[in-house]
Structure formats: C-alpha cells, structure tokens
Design a protein around this motif. Structure first.
Motif, PDB file in Angstrom:
ATOM      1  N   HIS A  95       0.833  -1.204   0.000  1.00 53.62           N
ATOM      2  CA  HIS A  95       0.000   0.000   0.000  1.00 53.62           C
ATOM      3  C   HIS A  95       0.867   1.254   0.000  1.00 53.62           C
ATOM      4  O   HIS A  95       0.399   2.344  -0.328  1.00 53.62           O
ATOM      5  N   GLY A  96       2.133   1.090   0.395  1.00 49.22           N
ATOM      6  CA  GLY A  96       3.072   2.205   0.391  1.00 49.22           C
ATOM      7  C   GLY A  96       4.263   1.872  -0.468  1.00 49.22           C
ATOM      8  O   GLY A  96       4.123   1.310  -1.565  1.00 49.22           O
ATOM      9  N   GLY A  97       5.458   2.179   0.026  1.00 44.66           N
ATOM     10  CA  GLY A  97       6.665   1.841  -0.706  1.00 44.66           C
ATOM     11  C   GLY A  97       7.181   0.479  -0.299  1.00 44.66           C
ATOM     12  O   GLY A  97       6.441  -0.369   0.206  1.00 44.66           O
ATOM     13  N   SER A  98       8.459   0.244  -0.521  1.00 47.28           N
ATOM     14  CA  SER A  98       9.053  -1.032  -0.145  1.00 47.28           C
ATOM     15  C   SER A  98       9.573  -0.966   1.280  1.00 47.28           C
ATOM     16  O   SER A  98       9.842   0.103   1.818  1.00 47.28           O
ATOM     17  N   SER A  99       9.703  -2.135   1.904  1.00 51.22           N
ATOM     18  CA  SER A  99      10.193  -2.201   3.275  1.00 51.22           C
ATOM     19  C   SER A  99      10.770  -3.578   3.545  1.00 51.22           C
ATOM     20  O   SER A  99      10.274  -4.586   3.030  1.00 51.22           O
ATOM     21  N   THR A 100      11.809  -3.605   4.367  1.00 49.29           N
ATOM     22  CA  THR A 100      12.384  -4.873   4.798  1.00 49.29           C
ATOM     23  C   THR A 100      11.404  -5.658   5.641  1.00 49.29           C
ATOM     24  O   THR A 100      11.465  -6.889   5.698  1.00 49.29           O
ATOM     25  N   TRP A 101      10.463  -4.971   6.321  1.00 46.57           N
ATOM     26  CA  TRP A 101       9.557  -5.622   7.262  1.00 46.57           C
ATOM     27  C   TRP A 101       8.126  -5.598   6.734  1.00 46.57           C
ATOM     28  O   TRP A 101       7.531  -4.543   6.512  1.00 46.57           O
ATOM     29  N   ARG A 102       7.583  -6.794   6.555  1.00 47.55           N
ATOM     30  CA  ARG A 102       6.196  -6.962   6.142  1.00 47.55           C
ATOM     31  C   ARG A 102       5.690  -8.231   6.813  1.00 47.55           C
ATOM     32  O   ARG A 102       6.434  -9.203   6.962  1.00 47.55           O
ATOM     33  N   ASP A 103       4.440  -8.241   7.213  1.00 47.82           N
ATOM     34  CA  ASP A 103       3.923  -9.405   7.929  1.00 47.82           C
ATOM     35  C   ASP A 103       2.471  -9.636   7.546  1.00 47.82           C
ATOM     36  O   ASP A 103       1.719  -8.676   7.308  1.00 47.82           O
ATOM     37  N   LYS A 105      -1.049 -12.276   8.435  1.00 51.17           N
ATOM     38  CA  LYS A 105      -1.728 -13.341   9.159  1.00 51.17           C
ATOM     39  C   LYS A 105      -3.113 -13.519   8.543  1.00 51.17           C
ATOM     40  O   LYS A 105      -3.565 -12.690   7.737  1.00 51.17           O
ATOM     41  N   THR A 106      -3.810 -14.574   8.929  1.00 50.53           N
ATOM     42  CA  THR A 106      -5.120 -14.856   8.349  1.00 50.53           C
ATOM     43  C   THR A 106      -6.196 -14.966   9.422  1.00 50.53           C
ATOM     44  O   THR A 106      -5.935 -15.342  10.562  1.00 50.53           O
ATOM     45  N   TYR A 107      -7.405 -14.626   9.006  1.00 51.50           N
ATOM     46  CA  TYR A 107      -8.609 -14.914   9.786  1.00 51.50           C
ATOM     47  C   TYR A 107      -9.675 -15.340   8.794  1.00 51.50           C
ATOM     48  O   TYR A 107     -10.018 -14.592   7.864  1.00 51.50           O
ATOM     49  N   GLY A 108     -10.183 -16.564   8.954  1.00 51.06           N
ATOM     50  CA  GLY A 108     -11.138 -17.076   7.984  1.00 51.06           C
ATOM     51  C   GLY A 108     -10.510 -17.112   6.606  1.00 51.06           C
ATOM     52  O   GLY A 108      -9.402 -17.617   6.418  1.00 51.06           O
ATOM     53  N   ASN A 109     -11.201 -16.532   5.640  1.00 52.52           N
ATOM     54  CA  ASN A 109     -10.721 -16.529   4.255  1.00 52.52           C
ATOM     55  C   ASN A 109     -10.082 -15.199   3.868  1.00 52.52           C
ATOM     56  O   ASN A 109     -10.083 -14.826   2.687  1.00 52.52           O
ATOM     57  N   PHE A 110      -9.515 -14.502   4.849  1.00 55.44           N
ATOM     58  CA  PHE A 110      -8.918 -13.199   4.576  1.00 55.44           C
ATOM     59  C   PHE A 110      -7.494 -13.136   5.124  1.00 55.44           C
ATOM     60  O   PHE A 110      -7.194 -13.701   6.177  1.00 55.44           O
ATOM     61  N   ALA A 111      -6.638 -12.448   4.380  1.00 57.58           N
ATOM     62  CA  ALA A 111      -5.289 -12.148   4.844  1.00 57.58           C
ATOM     63  C   ALA A 111      -5.229 -10.687   5.259  1.00 57.58           C
ATOM     64  O   ALA A 111      -5.835  -9.819   4.615  1.00 57.58           O
ATOM     65  N   PHE A 112      -4.482 -10.430   6.334  1.00 57.40           N
ATOM     66  CA  PHE A 112      -4.305  -9.082   6.859  1.00 57.40           C
ATOM     67  C   PHE A 112      -2.817  -8.785   6.838  1.00 57.40           C
ATOM     68  O   PHE A 112      -2.020  -9.534   7.420  1.00 57.40           O
ATOM     69  N   VAL A 113      -2.449  -7.702   6.162  1.00 59.51           N
ATOM     70  CA  VAL A 113      -1.046  -7.429   5.878  1.00 59.51           C
ATOM     71  C   VAL A 113      -0.655  -6.069   6.442  1.00 59.51           C
ATOM     72  O   VAL A 113      -1.345  -5.066   6.209  1.00 59.51           O
ATOM     73  N   VAL A 114       0.462  -6.044   7.164  1.00 54.28           N
ATOM     74  CA  VAL A 114       1.017  -4.794   7.657  1.00 54.28           C
ATOM     75  C   VAL A 114       2.467  -4.686   7.212  1.00 54.28           C
ATOM     76  O   VAL A 114       3.078  -5.668   6.774  1.00 54.28           O
ATOM     77  N   SER A 115       3.015  -3.497   7.347  1.00 51.91           N
ATOM     78  CA  SER A 115       4.397  -3.274   6.942  1.00 51.91           C
ATOM     79  C   SER A 115       4.928  -2.036   7.650  1.00 51.91           C
ATOM     80  O   SER A 115       4.155  -1.208   8.139  1.00 51.91           O
ATOM     81  N   GLU A 116       6.239  -1.923   7.670  1.00 52.96           N
ATOM     82  CA  GLU A 116       6.848  -0.696   8.157  1.00 52.96           C
ATOM     83  C   GLU A 116       6.977   0.344   7.049  1.00 52.96           C
ATOM     84  O   GLU A 116       7.614   1.379   7.245  1.00 52.96           O
ATOM     85  N   ASP A 117       6.344   0.085   5.901  1.00 54.17           N
ATOM     86  CA  ASP A 117       6.174   1.138   4.904  1.00 54.17           C
ATOM     87  C   ASP A 117       5.422   2.295   5.561  1.00 54.17           C
ATOM     88  O   ASP A 117       4.395   2.078   6.213  1.00 54.17           O
ATOM     89  N   SER A 118       5.895   3.494   5.376  1.00 53.15           N
ATOM     90  CA  SER A 118       5.236   4.652   5.967  1.00 53.15           C
ATOM     91  C   SER A 118       3.808   4.787   5.440  1.00 53.15           C
ATOM     92  O   SER A 118       3.574   4.777   4.234  1.00 53.15           O
ATOM     93  N   GLY A 119       2.840   4.883   6.356  1.00 49.52           N
ATOM     94  CA  GLY A 119       1.450   5.067   5.964  1.00 49.52           C
ATOM     95  C   GLY A 119       0.793   3.842   5.375  1.00 49.52           C
ATOM     96  O   GLY A 119      -0.278   3.927   4.775  1.00 49.52           O
ATOM     97  N   HIS A 120       1.400   2.675   5.547  1.00 52.78           N
ATOM     98  CA  HIS A 120       0.875   1.456   4.924  1.00 52.78           C
ATOM     99  C   HIS A 120      -0.472   1.033   5.497  1.00 52.78           C
ATOM    100  O   HIS A 120      -1.360   0.566   4.773  1.00 52.78           O
ATOM    101  N   GLY A 121      -0.647   1.174   6.831  1.00 56.94           N
ATOM    102  CA  GLY A 121      -1.867   0.690   7.456  1.00 56.94           C
ATOM    103  C   GLY A 121      -1.984  -0.816   7.355  1.00 56.94           C
ATOM    104  O   GLY A 121      -0.978  -1.540   7.310  1.00 56.94           O
TER     105      GLY A 121
END
Length: 470
Positions: A95-103, A105-121
């Motif tokens: 959702h933002g730029g590139s980052s060494t840190w991205r993670d 996890k899943t709940y049901g049939n959905f993946a939830f993604v976060v990152s240390e990209d600034s403003g990634h959410g």
C-alpha cells in the motif's frame, strides 16, 4: 497434457527445483537432516530481491494449501496443493513503498497485511480470489484497507475472538493496537495499550493453562524489546498488565510462542548471538503462575546462528534460525528441562554464523506436513519431513531393489520366487509404471525418464519399497 513443471519451465527462464530427498546430508544443494526439499521458487520469479515473513492458508472448500510470502514490495501467493509443482499465482503490491519488514496473518478466508512502509496501514485481501486465477502470475488488489495506524512491525490475530493486534505501530507508542475484524472487510478501531511500551511481537490466546485465575481470559504475551510482558486484553477498554519478566544476557527480546498446554513460553533474543557471541539460545519460561513467571531453563542450539521466529506444533518446535535455516526440536520433555534437535533444513549454504542472513520465518501448520521457509535471498522453499520406511519394507527381505538411489534403471530380485506385479507411483499416487506379469526372478525397470525425487515401488500389492531417482 504436459506436467505442470514442464509447462512452467517452458514458459519461463527461472530455475524451479523440485522434490529432492535428503540424501547423505544434502538436498538440492542445501544441508539437511531428515527433511526433504519439495520445491523452491526463487525471488526472481516473483520479481523481488528480498523476502521476509511468511504464513499459510488452507481453503476450507477443497483443502488446497496456499503459501503467503512477504516480500519487500508486497505479498506473493503460491498454490502448493501440488507441493512438487507449486504455482506462483501473483502478488498484492504494498500500500506504500518497499520495506524490509512486512507481515501477514489470516482470519477465515482473509489475509491481513502490515508493513513498516510509511502510511501502509493494514491491507485486507480476500483469499478466495486464489481459487480461480487465470494465466498466473497476476497483480491483485486489496479488498479493504484499515488506516487506524500507519506503519506496523507485525500483526497478531486471535482467530477465536476475531481481533487483530497491530504491534510496533505508529499508534499507542508502539504498544498493541486493537482491531475488531469480526466483519473482515469493515475493521473497527477499538483502541490500544501504551502502558507496557513498544511491543515488537506478540502471541494472543484465550488462556486455558495451569493458572486458573485467568482461565477463559484473552491474554497477550508480548516480546517488548527489553522484557516479556503478560497483558490481560479481554476488556479492550481496560487492558491490564499482569506481570513482566526479564532474563540474563538480555540484548533484544524478539519473539516467543506458547506450548499448546499454555504452560511454557519459548523465547528468542535476536541479538544475544550477535553481541555476546552465544550459540543459538532459546529461553524457556514457566508460566504456571502468570503473576509470577519464572525462567525454567535455556536451550543452546547446534550453531552460532541467530534465532528469529519460532512456532510450536504439538511436541515440536520449528525455529527459523537465520543462517542455520529451519531447525526442528522435540519438546516433549520440556517439563524436565530438555529440548532436542531432531532435524533441520539449512537454506543458507554459506555459513551458520550469527547475523541477519537466511531463513526469516517458517510456517509449519499445514495438515499435509509441508513446511514453508521464507529465506531472505533463496525465496520460497518448501520442505517436508522425510518419509519413514514402511513396515512392509523392513520385513520384505526376500525382495531386493538395487541400485537405490538410481539414475537409469532399478533391478528387482526375488529370493522367494517370481514377482507377479510391480507398480511405481509418485508421492501424489500417480502411477508411472505398472507390469502385471514379470517373467523372471530378476527384472529391470527403466526409470531414466522420471524426474529426480522420491517414488514408491509396490510389489505384489503387498510390499512397498521407497526408491530414489537421482
């Protein structure tokens, strides 16, 4: 119809390595012990130069398994329902730029993604899209977005309560950030907890351990850089710190996982090997009393490599050990202060030294037994515990198969009489050779056209021999 592997190799210029047994301590150029290489997809195939975290999803509709590979510029999805011929389906860009840190996890049939990209959410992705991907790889779009925080180091999900916990976020001083995901496409901000300080990683569970004071409570076990923090997060409007604990030679409290009985917590300190020159160290805490946690013992590993992420499944601990790759430990005697390494698959061939090279994470929870390794530079690596010899093979002394491993042909000899039938199948059960009547006590079978890997020879419908094509 061409085999999928042949199609992939014909259409692309990348090297995809598949189904190589661990033989004499190596598989596909990697060091190993009791774990076979199922397949590998390099970073170049995914148009990336660096991998980080990983997770997995099993489709409840048909049981197909998918690997979720986090990369510096997005998340890749890989169909591993045929583990020898995995299919790279495509990528969800950051959702933002590139980052060494991205993670992810899943709940049901959905993946939830976060990152240390600034403003990634937090990105939310409907995994059922993976069922019907035409002409892979494709570029996917997120299905929803949560902006209650900007960057986050990690995300933890308690599937029992449908809450996601962003940790190391730009909110709450880096403390846990609570998100209600009961309606996955409409996440709700329910506050956070800053009192315990920055949380680097966490494990959240409905507690069912030996301390009955907290039975049925939602407990967060945080790895908070300088200590382990135990927090009751049942009431999101009023979370409470239960206790904290530190330890000797503390450098950076990184990540930990509970045993399934919720008694012991296995913790990795990310910098003790680097800064203090220790061999791989796993700290085991006794959480019999959550108000008064204690250090039970320390386990020292086989190498100097830096531990990273560890996960418990039953009586087994699966550790991504950076330069030492995946290390597998038996923890059935953890109550007696013992952990024993029982296998490994080392994806970093250069060395086993301390530092940030090699296996970032592993995912050991597929029902099939396939284990995802996300290696920083090797990319996606899929392994599985080596198949044990069957009872019929051990007792079938009257049948001899040689050479084994073989490259061109195998020879069957019977000391007890003629062999009536021989069938060779691959690990998916596909029949590659079948002969109903063999005419002598010695028979030769051409396997020169087989791909390298493991096969099973079934003799007279009763005796099974494992054979290896090299």
């Amino acid at each position: 119809m061409k085999p999928l592997l042949s199609i992939l190799l014909a259409c692309t210029s990348f090297a995809l390595f598949a189904q190589t047994p661990c033989s004499n301590g190596t598989a596909g150029g990697f060091a190993c012990n009791d774990y076979d290489l199922q397949s590998q997809i390099p970073l170049s195939t995914m148009n990336s130069t660096r991998a980080n975290d990983s997770w997995g999803w099993t489709d409840p509709l048909d049981g197909k398994e998918y690997a979720i590979m986090c990369l510096i510029e997005g998340v890749a999805f890989i169909d591993i329902s045929d583990p020898v011929n995995p299919v790279y389906l495509g990528k969800l860009p950051s959702h933002g730029g590139s980052s060494t840190w991205r993670d992810a996890k899943t709940y049901g049939n959905f993946a939830f993604v976060v990152s240390e990209d600034s403003g990634h959410g937090m990105q939310i992705f409907d995994l059922t899209k993976l069922r019907d991907v035409n002409n892979p790889p494709v570029i996917f779009n997120e299905d929803a977005h949560y902006s209650g925080f900007g960057s986050a180091h990690n995300i933890v999900i308690n599937e029992e309560t449908a809450y996601a916990y962003g940790v190391g976020t730009t909110a709450n001083g880096g403390g846990p950030h609570f998100v209600n995901i009961q309606d996955p496409l409409n996440p709700v901000n329910e506050g956070g907890y800053a009192a315990a300080g920055y949380c680097h990683d966490a494990y959240v569970v409905i507690y069912n351990g030996p301390d009955t004071d907290y039975s049925g409570r939602e407990i967060l076990f945080g790895s908070n850089e300088t200590e382990v923090v135990i927090i009751d997060v049942t009431d999101k409007t009023n979370p409470q710190t239960i206790s904290t604990i530190d330890y000797n030679n503390l450098e950076y409290t990184h990540q930990g996982w509970l045993t399934e009985d919720h008694r012991y917590f296995l913790l990795g300190d990310e910098q003790d090997e680097i800064n203090l020159g220790l061999d791989t160290r796993t700290l085991v805490f006794d959480f019999e009393d959550l108000d008064n946690p204690t250090l039970s013992f320390e386990h020292t590993g086989e190498t100097a490599a830096t531990d990273h992420n560890g996960f418990v499944k039953g009586d087994t601990f699966y550790l991504s050990n950076n330069a030492a790759g995946l290390r597998v430990l038996d923890i059935s005697e953890i109550g007696g202060g013992t952990m024993t390494e029982i296998g490994y698959f080392d994806t970093h061939i250069e060395n086993n030294e301390a530092g940030y090279n090699g296996a970032w994470s592993v995912y050991p929870y597929f029902e099939s037994g396939n284990i995802v390794i996300s290696d920083r530079t090797q990319g996606f690596v899929l392994v599985k515990k080596s198949e044990p010899l069957g009872i019929s093979e051990v007792s079938a002394s009257e049948v001899i198969v040689f050479p084994n491993p073989a490259s061109e042909e195998i020879v069957l000899q019977s000391e007890a009489g003629f062999i009536n039938k021989a069938v060779i199948v691959d690990i998916l059960g596909n029949i590659l050779f079948s002969e109903d009547v063999l005419t002598s006590e010695e028979n030769r079978i051409d396997i020169s056209n087989f791909s390298e890997g493991i096969y099973f020879l079934i003799i007279n419908n009763t005796i099974t021999k494992k054979i290896i094509k090299k």
